[in-house]
Every structure is written in C-alpha cells, then in structure tokens.
Design an enzyme around this catalytic site. Structure first.
Site, PDB file in Angstrom:
ATOM      1  N   GLU A  86      -7.346   4.381   8.367  1.00 47.69           N
ATOM      2  CA  GLU A  86      -6.431   6.305   7.343  1.00 47.69           C
ATOM      3  C   GLU A  86      -8.392   6.201   7.202  1.00 47.69           C
ATOM      4  O   GLU A  86      -8.800   8.004   7.183  1.00 47.69           O
ATOM      5  CB  GLU A  86      -5.245   6.190   6.663  1.00 47.69           C
ATOM      6  CG  GLU A  86      -4.391   6.191   7.593  1.00 47.69           C
ATOM      7  CD  GLU A  86      -3.223   5.505   6.769  1.00 47.69           C
ATOM      8  OE1 GLU A  86      -3.366   5.303   5.623  1.00 47.69           O
ATOM      9  OE2 GLU A  86      -2.121   4.812   7.359  1.00 47.69           O
ATOM     10  N   LYS A  94       0.440   3.907  -0.005  1.00 43.77           N
ATOM     11  CA  LYS A  94      -0.348   5.483   0.475  1.00 43.77           C
ATOM     12  C   LYS A  94      -0.127   6.977  -0.188  1.00 43.77           C
ATOM     13  O   LYS A  94      -0.216   6.483  -1.742  1.00 43.77           O
ATOM     14  CB  LYS A  94      -0.057   5.879   2.451  1.00 43.77           C
ATOM     15  CG  LYS A  94      -0.276   4.560   2.559  1.00 43.77           C
ATOM     16  CD  LYS A  94      -0.529   4.149   4.362  1.00 43.77           C
ATOM     17  CE  LYS A  94      -0.249   3.599   5.279  1.00 43.77           C
ATOM     18  NZ  LYS A  94      -0.411   2.877   6.123  1.00 43.77           N
ATOM     19  N   GLY A 153       2.426   2.440  10.827  1.00 48.89           N
ATOM     20  CA  GLY A 153       3.845   3.764  10.419  1.00 48.89           C
ATOM     21  C   GLY A 153       4.424   3.889  11.918  1.00 48.89           C
ATOM     22  O   GLY A 153       5.240   5.153  12.043  1.00 48.89           O
ATOM     23  N   ASN A 207       0.899  -1.113   0.145  1.00 57.54           N
ATOM     24  CA  ASN A 207      -0.206  -0.031   0.363  1.00 57.54           C
ATOM     25  C   ASN A 207       1.018   0.480   0.561  1.00 57.54           C
ATOM     26  O   ASN A 207       1.560   1.418   1.002  1.00 57.54           O
ATOM     27  CB  ASN A 207      -0.498  -0.360   1.436  1.00 57.54           C
ATOM     28  CG  ASN A 207      -1.191   1.030   1.273  1.00 57.54           C
ATOM     29  OD1 ASN A 207      -1.962   2.165   0.699  1.00 57.54           O
ATOM     30  ND2 ASN A 207      -2.040   1.651   2.421  1.00 57.54           N
ATOM     31  N   HIS A 240      -9.509   0.905   5.407  1.00 52.23           N
ATOM     32  CA  HIS A 240      -8.580   1.132   5.917  1.00 52.23           C
ATOM     33  C   HIS A 240      -8.699   1.695   6.916  1.00 52.23           C
ATOM     34  O   HIS A 240      -9.230   2.693   6.494  1.00 52.23           O
ATOM     35  CB  HIS A 240      -7.597   1.807   4.641  1.00 52.23           C
ATOM     36  CG  HIS A 240      -5.942   1.762   5.108  1.00 52.23           C
ATOM     37  ND1 HIS A 240      -5.038   2.781   6.204  1.00 52.23           N
ATOM     38  CD2 HIS A 240      -5.038   0.601   5.068  1.00 52.23           C
ATOM     39  CE1 HIS A 240      -4.031   2.197   6.592  1.00 52.23           C
ATOM     40  NE2 HIS A 240      -3.545   1.521   5.742  1.00 52.23           N
ATOM     41  N   SER A 276       3.580  -1.780  10.813  1.00 48.88           N
ATOM     42  CA  SER A 276       5.024  -2.121  10.785  1.00 48.88           C
ATOM     43  C   SER A 276       5.730  -3.569  10.829  1.00 48.88           C
ATOM     44  O   SER A 276       6.522  -3.463  11.045  1.00 48.88           O
ATOM     45  CB  SER A 276       5.417  -1.595  12.063  1.00 48.88           C
ATOM     46  OG  SER A 276       4.680   0.271  12.388  1.00 48.88           O
ATOM     47  N   GLU A 305      -5.245  -5.138  10.523  1.00 45.15           N
ATOM     48  CA  GLU A 305      -3.694  -3.790  10.916  1.00 45.15           C
ATOM     49  C   GLU A 305      -4.328  -3.193  11.460  1.00 45.15           C
ATOM     50  O   GLU A 305      -5.170  -2.176  12.076  1.00 45.15           O
ATOM     51  CB  GLU A 305      -3.996  -3.054   9.976  1.00 45.15           C
ATOM     52  CG  GLU A 305      -3.298  -3.523   8.136  1.00 45.15           C
ATOM     53  CD  GLU A 305      -3.122  -2.479   6.943  1.00 45.15           C
ATOM     54  OE1 GLU A 305      -2.834  -3.202   6.470  1.00 45.15           O
ATOM     55  OE2 GLU A 305      -3.712  -1.088   7.280  1.00 45.15           O
TER      56      GLU A 305
HETATM   57  P1  13P Z   1       2.766   0.904   7.037  1.00 49.62           P
HETATM   58  O1  13P Z   1       3.904  -1.181   6.842  1.00 49.62           O
HETATM   59  O2  13P Z   1       4.143   1.516   7.126  1.00 49.62           O
HETATM   60  O3  13P Z   1       2.818   0.426   9.269  1.00 49.62           O
HETATM   61  O4  13P Z   1       1.792   0.702   7.632  1.00 49.62           O
HETATM   62  C1  13P Z   1       0.660  -0.497   7.704  1.00 49.62           C
HETATM   63  C2  13P Z   1      -0.579   0.182   6.513  1.00 49.62           C
HETATM   64  O5  13P Z   1      -1.045   0.615   6.830  1.00 49.62           O
HETATM   65  C3  13P Z   1      -0.372  -0.864   5.441  1.00 49.62           C
HETATM   66  O6  13P Z   1      -2.484  -0.781   5.106  1.00 49.62           O
END
Ligand code: 13P
Length: 252
Positions: free
Chosen positions: A99, A11, A175, A9, A97, A215, A169
C-alpha cells in the site's frame, strides 16, 4: 534469530479509544502466551504511546509502527522519524508494504533509505515484498520478488540484515479474502530463503523470520504456519478483532 512471530497491521483503522480497548483485550487474552510466538502490534502513529503503555513490559507483546521517514529529523511537515518511533517504545517498523509502494510511490531507492534510517534508530524492520495478480498470472512471481529483494533489501550488511524480518504479502491476497494456499506461500517463502542464502549465506537464510500476509485469518492460520518456511503472519483485518488475532497467535 528466526522466531515465530505474528504482527498485526492495524492500517488506518479505529479511533484511539477503540485501539486502546483492542489492545487491552489482546493483553487479557494473551496472558498465558508464555511459550507462544513474539507478537507485534502496529497501530497508527497517534496511538503508539498509549498502546505501548498498555503492553506488559518485557513480555512477548511488542510495539511496531507502519512506516517511518528516511531522514533523522528536519523540516518534513507531517512526517515521523525512526528515532521518534524508538523514543516512544517501538521496536519494529513495517517498511515496503504494497500500500505504501502503490499509493505513496515508495520505490526501492526510498525503501533502502528508510531501512537504513530504521536500523540506525535501533528498530527492527519488517520488510514486505509481494507480487500483483498480473505478475502472478504472467508467471513472473519469482523474478519479481527476487528483484524486490535485490534492489530493496540486499544492500544491507550482514549485521544489518540480521535485524530484518521479511514478509511475503501477495497483493492479490491483501484484503480480498483470497488467501494464498499454503503451498503457494511455502513455495515463495522457500524461494525468499534461497535468495537470502545467495545474497548472504546459508546461516543467514536459516536465521531469517519470514511472515506470510494476505487474508490470513483465524481459520487458515494453522495451515499456513504449518509450512516449513512460514514463520508466522502479518495480519491486517483479522488483527482488529482480539479473539481472531489471539486464535492466530495460538496457531503454531
Ligand atoms: P489483510 O490481512 O487484511 O488481508 O491484510 C494483510 C496486510 O496487508 C497486512 O500488512
């Protein structure tokens, strides 16, 4: 069908040129991934066509999107439909997700509509669930995840559900550099599989691919993927580095 799968992803990162350089490097490093997992790259919308063109046809590298609108078409300025995504070669779409839930107010009802739209367009949804740190510390993780699954996902028919990949997740791990331990991931993945068995049946539970995200990186992927109910990863930051992402792909 349950399969090992690693999804990247991206982002809201990279320019188009950087994205193309990244995908070319990923393709180069993964030419020998014959027996490896399925891999899905989920770049931002404007990169989809170009990234798709850089992927070898019929191989293990697939194209995915990070979101889609719930309607098929119409006056929704700035939005992108599932049908449009399919028409540029997307096979997958990430939905739910944290976010999107947090910053764009996407709730179970809206996500249910997005799931239907994605499935109607022939896309395979990667449906995300995950608890906040507060929820985990209050010892309410299982209740919370169970609720997200029941309200957002389990309205699908058996046939529809068979197209879905689930991603666990935990928000506190996204992150932050703070990965769930493999035991924490396994515990929730096993719980998710149990809930699927209740909502559908034992075979559906066995057939569902469940990814871990938060992460995950080149160092911890092998340990995470060694867990019996962890079928792969949804990777954020580490999917932006071709070498790290390739190490993760090779971590089964
Ligand atoms: P990170 O791997 O940067 O922690 O992000 C995970 C994520 O949200 C993947 O969709």
């Amino acid at each position: 069908m349950r399969q090992n799968l690693v999804a990247g992803n991206w982002k809201m990162n990279l320019t188009y040129q950087e994205g193309l350089a990244l995908v070319e490097e990923i393709v180069r490093l993964n030419q020998a991934n014959g027996a490896g997992p399925e891999v899905v790259l989920c770049p931002p919308f404007p990169f989809l066509t170009g990234v798709g063109q850089a992927l070898p046809q019929g191989g293990k590298l697939h194209l995915g999107a990070q979101n889609c609108h719930q309607k098929e078409s119409g006056a929704f300025t700035g939005e992108v439909s599932a049908k449009m995504l399919a028409s540029v070669g997307c096979e997958y779409v990430i939905l739910g997700h944290s976010e999107r839930r947090q910053y764009f107010g996407e709730d179970d009802e809206l996500l249910s509509q997005k799931l239907k739209a994605a499935l109607a367009a022939g896309l395979k949804p990667i449906f995300c669930v995950g608890e906040s740190l507060d929820t985990r510390e209050a010892d309410e993780t299982f209740d919370f995840i169970g609720q997200q699954l029941a309200a957002g996902l389990f309205h699908l028919s058996n046939e529809e559900f068979a197209q879905v990949t689930v991603a666990y997740e935990p928000i506190w791990a996204i992150g932050t550099g703070r990965t769930a331990t493999s035991a924490q991931a396994q515990e929730v993945h096993a719980f998710i599989r149990e809930q699927i068995a209740r909502a559908y049946d034992a075979q559906a539970a066995l057939d569902t691919t469940i990814l871990y995200g938060g992460s995950a990186n080149a160092q911890n992927a092998r340990e995470l993927f060694s867990q019996p109910d962890v079928d792969g990863g949804l990777i954020g930051g580490a999917s932006l580095k071709a070498a790290d992402f390739t190490t993760i792909i090779q971590s089964f």
